[in-house]
Design an enzyme around this catalytic site. Sequence first.
Site, mmCIF file in Angstrom:
data_model
loop_
_atom_site.group_PDB
_atom_site.id
_atom_site.type_symbol
_atom_site.label_atom_id
_atom_site.label_comp_id
_atom_site.label_asym_id
_atom_site.label_seq_id
_atom_site.Cartn_x
_atom_site.Cartn_y
_atom_site.Cartn_z
ATOM 1 N N ARG A 57 0.841 -1.209 0.000
ATOM 2 C CA ARG A 57 0.000 0.000 0.000
ATOM 3 C C ARG A 57 0.874 1.258 0.000
ATOM 4 N NH1 ARG A 57 -2.083 -3.804 -0.412
ATOM 5 N NH2 ARG A 57 -1.899 -3.058 -2.540
ATOM 6 N N VAL A 89 -6.038 6.657 5.094
ATOM 7 C CA VAL A 89 -4.665 6.600 5.596
ATOM 8 C C VAL A 89 -3.660 7.079 4.550
ATOM 9 C CG1 VAL A 89 -5.195 4.761 7.234
ATOM 10 C CG2 VAL A 89 -4.427 4.153 4.925
ATOM 11 N N ASP A 90 -4.145 7.498 3.386
ATOM 12 C CA ASP A 90 -3.251 8.043 2.358
ATOM 13 C C ASP A 90 -2.947 9.505 2.659
ATOM 14 O OD1 ASP A 90 -5.233 9.841 0.940
ATOM 15 O OD2 ASP A 90 -6.235 7.932 0.603
ATOM 16 N N HIS A 105 -7.773 7.388 11.306
ATOM 17 C CA HIS A 105 -7.415 5.965 11.299
ATOM 18 C C HIS A 105 -5.941 5.715 11.036
ATOM 19 C CE1 HIS A 105 -11.918 5.088 10.313
ATOM 20 N NE2 HIS A 105 -11.715 5.358 11.583
ATOM 21 N N GLY A 170 -17.706 10.848 0.386
ATOM 22 C CA GLY A 170 -17.148 9.547 0.052
ATOM 23 C C GLY A 170 -17.036 8.574 1.205
ATOM 24 N N THR A 171 -17.936 8.674 2.163
ATOM 25 C CA THR A 171 -17.941 7.690 3.247
ATOM 26 C C THR A 171 -19.359 7.173 3.438
ATOM 27 O OG1 THR A 171 -17.605 7.318 5.615
ATOM 28 C CG2 THR A 171 -18.076 9.584 4.930
ATOM 29 N N SER A 172 -19.454 5.913 3.779
ATOM 30 C CA SER A 172 -20.751 5.259 3.906
ATOM 31 C C SER A 172 -21.488 5.653 5.181
ATOM 32 C CB SER A 172 -20.563 3.742 3.901
ATOM 33 O OG SER A 172 -19.779 3.344 5.024
ATOM 34 N N ILE A 211 -26.061 15.211 -2.099
ATOM 35 C CA ILE A 211 -25.570 15.332 -3.472
ATOM 36 C C ILE A 211 -25.128 13.940 -3.905
ATOM 37 C CG2 ILE A 211 -23.923 16.458 -5.012
ATOM 38 C CD1 ILE A 211 -23.728 18.743 -2.952
#
Length: 229
Positions: A57, A89-90, A105, A170-172, A211
Amino acid sequence: MKKKLVVLTGAGISAESGIKTFRDSDGLWEGHNVMDVATLEGWHKNPGMVLDFYNQRRQQLKTVQPNAAHRILAELEADFEVQIITQNVDNLHEKAGSTRVLHLHGELLKVRSTQNEGYVLEWEEDLNFGDCDDMGHQLRPHIVWFGEQVPALDLAVQMTQEADYFAVIGTSLQVYPAASLIDFTAPEIPIFYIDPKPIQLAMGRKKIEIIAKIASEGTQIMSERLKLI
């Protein structure tokens, strides 16, 4: 004084840069079961596989670039005090130019001692057995695995409570405790929820605009909305 825009981002914002998520793929992350590579149990069971997974990764991260969503958030700093709270984590927010980024995280480009959580090092290359802290304890990825405490959560809650605007990108909103942050927003502030597959939210008096777009498209729409408020 600039208004405070607090943004919670998840895997969906990095997916457009080529970093895979496990949300829509039966718990697989780059072909691995997340329980094998993102839990303390997985680390104790097969630390070699875990080290190799995060080494891959880390190397992958060198090949990807921020996308339009990352860049738009960075550009919004010209008009707002933008605070990013990310589950990712990027380092794509930082590479895009965002100056206030809180990683809930952990971070791929850092490692920490297995015995001392406060012993954290910048780390861009492979992490191997024998890489130790100054007391001889093995180093591990600086990642908050499932089941572990989220040290930055209290600070994230404080930031959220102080927001004039709040966005979820972009998160559930299904990974806790990060998903609970939206509950700490002041009831009167505008909230933007950007996701191509938004879940149903029961937010009561909160003003929320959904959106249903991918991150880059939705973030552009949000940016235009903010300029009109």
